[in-house]
Design an enzyme around this catalytic site. Sequence first.
Site, PDB file in Angstrom:
ATOM      1  N   SER A 153       2.392   6.423   3.400  1.00 50.48           N
ATOM      2  CA  SER A 153       3.555   5.577   3.131  1.00 50.48           C
ATOM      3  C   SER A 153       4.851   6.335   3.428  1.00 50.48           C
ATOM      4  O   SER A 153       5.781   5.777   4.019  1.00 50.48           O
ATOM      5  CB  SER A 153       3.527   5.058   1.694  1.00 50.48           C
ATOM      6  OG  SER A 153       3.257   6.106   0.812  1.00 50.48           O
ATOM      7  N   LYS A 154       4.876   7.630   3.066  1.00 50.76           N
ATOM      8  CA  LYS A 154       6.112   8.391   3.326  1.00 50.76           C
ATOM      9  C   LYS A 154       6.219   8.693   4.814  1.00 50.76           C
ATOM     10  O   LYS A 154       7.325   8.725   5.368  1.00 50.76           O
ATOM     11  CB  LYS A 154       6.130   9.670   2.495  1.00 50.76           C
ATOM     12  CG  LYS A 154       6.136   9.370   1.005  1.00 50.76           C
ATOM     13  CD  LYS A 154       6.038  10.603   0.156  1.00 50.76           C
ATOM     14  CE  LYS A 154       5.740  10.269  -1.284  1.00 50.76           C
ATOM     15  NZ  LYS A 154       4.347   9.823  -1.526  1.00 50.76           N
ATOM     16  N   CYS A 269       3.423  13.384  -7.749  1.00 50.67           N
ATOM     17  CA  CYS A 269       3.502  12.222  -8.639  1.00 50.67           C
ATOM     18  C   CYS A 269       2.916  12.616  -9.993  1.00 50.67           C
ATOM     19  O   CYS A 269       2.248  11.835 -10.657  1.00 50.67           O
ATOM     20  CB  CYS A 269       2.853  10.981  -8.042  1.00 50.67           C
ATOM     21  SG  CYS A 269       1.218  11.257  -7.399  1.00 50.67           S
TER      22      CYS A 269
HETATM   23  C1  LIG Z   1      -0.268  13.049  -2.933  1.00 51.92           C
HETATM   24  S1  LIG Z   1      -1.332  12.775  -1.607  1.00 51.92           S
HETATM   25  C2  LIG Z   1      -0.201  12.476  -0.287  1.00 51.92           C
HETATM   26  C3  LIG Z   1       0.372  11.088  -0.286  1.00 51.92           C
HETATM   27  C4  LIG Z   1       1.161  10.804   0.975  1.00 51.92           C
HETATM   28  N1  LIG Z   1       2.225  11.758   1.163  1.00 51.92           N
HETATM   29  C5  LIG Z   1       1.733   9.393   1.017  1.00 51.92           C
HETATM   30  O1  LIG Z   1       2.910   9.213   0.783  1.00 51.92           O
HETATM   31  O2  LIG Z   1       0.990   8.450   1.310  1.00 51.92           O
HETATM   32  C6  LIG Z   1      -1.898  14.383  -1.236  1.00 51.92           C
HETATM   33  C7  LIG Z   1      -2.708  14.488   0.031  1.00 51.92           C
HETATM   34  O3  LIG Z   1      -2.957  15.865   0.275  1.00 51.92           O
HETATM   35  C8  LIG Z   1      -4.186  15.985   0.932  1.00 51.92           C
HETATM   36  N2  LIG Z   1      -4.593  17.406   0.774  1.00 51.92           N
HETATM   37  C9  LIG Z   1      -5.251  17.995  -0.246  1.00 51.92           C
HETATM   38  N3  LIG Z   1      -5.358  19.330  -0.020  1.00 51.92           N
HETATM   39  C10 LIG Z   1      -4.752  19.555   1.163  1.00 51.92           C
HETATM   40  C11 LIG Z   1      -4.523  20.721   1.944  1.00 51.92           C
HETATM   41  N4  LIG Z   1      -4.941  21.917   1.531  1.00 51.92           N
HETATM   42  N5  LIG Z   1      -3.875  20.589   3.112  1.00 51.92           N
HETATM   43  C12 LIG Z   1      -3.439  19.380   3.547  1.00 51.92           C
HETATM   44  N6  LIG Z   1      -3.632  18.252   2.859  1.00 51.92           N
HETATM   45  C13 LIG Z   1      -4.261  18.341   1.673  1.00 51.92           C
HETATM   46  C14 LIG Z   1      -5.070  14.976   0.255  1.00 51.92           C
HETATM   47  O4  LIG Z   1      -6.135  14.592   1.093  1.00 51.92           O
HETATM   48  C15 LIG Z   1      -4.087  13.827  -0.008  1.00 51.92           C
HETATM   49  O5  LIG Z   1      -4.180  12.869   0.999  1.00 51.92           O
END
Ligand SMILES: C[S@@+](CC[C@H](N)C(=O)[O-])C[C@H]1O[C@@H](n2cnc3c(N)ncnc32)[C@H](O)[C@@H]1O
Length: 610
Positions: A153-154, A269
């Site tokens: 979304s971002k 969040c």
């Molecule tokens: C809070 S969500 C992101 C939401 C997104 N920014 C949005 O606005 O839709 C965090 C994301 O980080 C990813 N993630 C987890 N560990 C990670 C890593 N080491 N490197 C990159 N992405 C990672 C997860 O798969 C997840 O999709």
Amino acid sequence: MYSNPMQHPQRFNKYEQSSPYYEKYYKAQGIINPEEEEQFMKVMKTPLPTSFRLTKSSETFPKVNEVINKIISEIPDEYRPHTFGWCPNTYQLEVERKQIRKCEQYNALHKFMILMNESGEISRQEVVSMLPAILLDVHEGSSVLDICAAPGSKTSQLVEMVGPTGCVVANDADKQRSYLLTHQTKRLSAPHIVITNYRAQELSFNGFQFDRMLCDVPCTGDGTIRKNVDARTKWHVMNAYTLHREQLDIMKHVLCHVKVGGKFVYSTCSLNPIEDEAVVAELLRTYGDSIELIDARPLLPTLKFSEGVSEWKVFDKHFTVMKDKNDNIPITAFPPKPEEAAKFHLEYTLRILPHQQNTGGFFTAVFIKKGETLAPPPKQKKEKKYIGENGEEVIEKHPTKRRRGMAPLDEQELKPLLSTPEGEKLFESIKKFYTLSDSFPKDQLYVVGEDCLTIHYLSKTSTLLAHDIKVISGGVKMFKRHKSELVGAYRIVSEGVVTLGEYIGQDRCIEVGHEMFMKLLGEDVLLSEFKKEFKGNGCYLVKVVDGILKGNCYCGWVGRVYLSMLINKQDLDALRFLFNISAPEKKLHREIDDCLDDDQKLKKEENKEN
Ligand SMILES: C[S@@+](CC[C@H](N)C(=O)[O-])C[C@H]1O[C@@H](n2cnc3c(N)ncnc32)[C@H](O)[C@@H]1O
């Protein structure tokens, strides 16, 4: 159906379930003004309102805006969606998503939301989640790295903000979620997005540094409990420490990707200082004068928030307040010492509490990079040495452990079309068929693999990056090979049509007025109705030359007898809704999905016309 879903007696029941520790924890942390504590706890047990953002960069935006204004003006005052001064083109309805369809006052709005969301004219996004991209101070033409981007979304906001002269690299470690990212951003038809699937700690751009970086890191998500009840019932005091370590590890590895003078935003969040201020404090501690925390408080004057804190409690699993680290609690989770706190200014960060403007909970910190930062040295992989069959020493490197739930990475490489053996010849044939102008930037055409089945178009800045990195997808699909080669070997893909509009010659372009375009949305139109000599069958670009859609380009198909629009079902349904055109009873040529992968269907239609 009941007329006011806010009064439904059953609706809050599931939200009453709670982890007793969650409430105890947040009462103890001092991040909520004691006078507002009761209101905070109460709001946390109510469902999240619904919000959506209009896609301002869409070619259809003026019409979408006109229609939404009309729909909203017809909704009674007490139900009317409202806007936020700090968050442009966004509406919030004070009712949870599932309830909208049950409320008759929202009938038209509900239909609008479904159709426009499918065609990418709006994005359903939580209001507070729009904050990081807004605070990142992104400009047209900026290069932006979104390190934890899925579901996107971002990313969509950023793609809109930088426009086609910029570039957004959207990365996520989870493969399935990276595909979601592709789906979400495909709707924007943006040539300036590249999607990658790496752990943020392993990203490398061969020295390229970005103007901006968004770090929306994985977190416990306990600010989302109004929509994600699990986050409340499964809440545990120790979860934050695991995430804290991962958040710091990610951040320390990615700062090197931002150029000096560039900005980055850290966001979660979660409302927990362990995942928020403690991470910010450790970054400031580690990188000293190379990074600076920007005072975000005055940036959005109409936003309601609480400023970040410099003191918090660190609990162990027995809910005892800890004074020092142990095996499960890292030293970096503790609040800064008074002399550090005076330097760090954690009050510059923003925490949005759900009761402040009836939203989810969120935390964000804005930084500027002042000097180069070094990434931590790569972790030594464990090695096992043994003597092989022939007496030689064998060193076995253990593969890196994969995170649970993460699929193995299988990326592909984007290659310039012109670097493939047939590339130059292939481009010349496309150029001739579509009478493309000499100024067409052919070096911005890319392919995946050797077969050149689909040709992508990338913005100039994206091409600087697309070399040497493995991607899930990049740019927009512009041409796709027909199996039949009946009429031009490559057809136009609607994602790429906006860009193509600038370069396509008169021979393959049909200019139509608003009235004619409305007619084409409802039916196939006889070729004899156009004052044009058609140069054979196949794909044409249809350009609208007057009215509210003036300048917009679409894909058309010229058969022997008819001109039909090649618009995918979602976009066609959206256009028909916006212009109040009822769908014809008979299925038309253009309703065959835009993908047209199935050339048999096309041929069948052509035969029918013959
Ligand atoms: C809070 S969500 C992101 C939401 C997104 N920014 C949005 O606005 O839709 C965090 C994301 O980080 C990813 N993630 C987890 N560990 C990670 C890593 N080491 N490197 C990159 N992405 C990672 C997860 O798969 C997840 O999709």
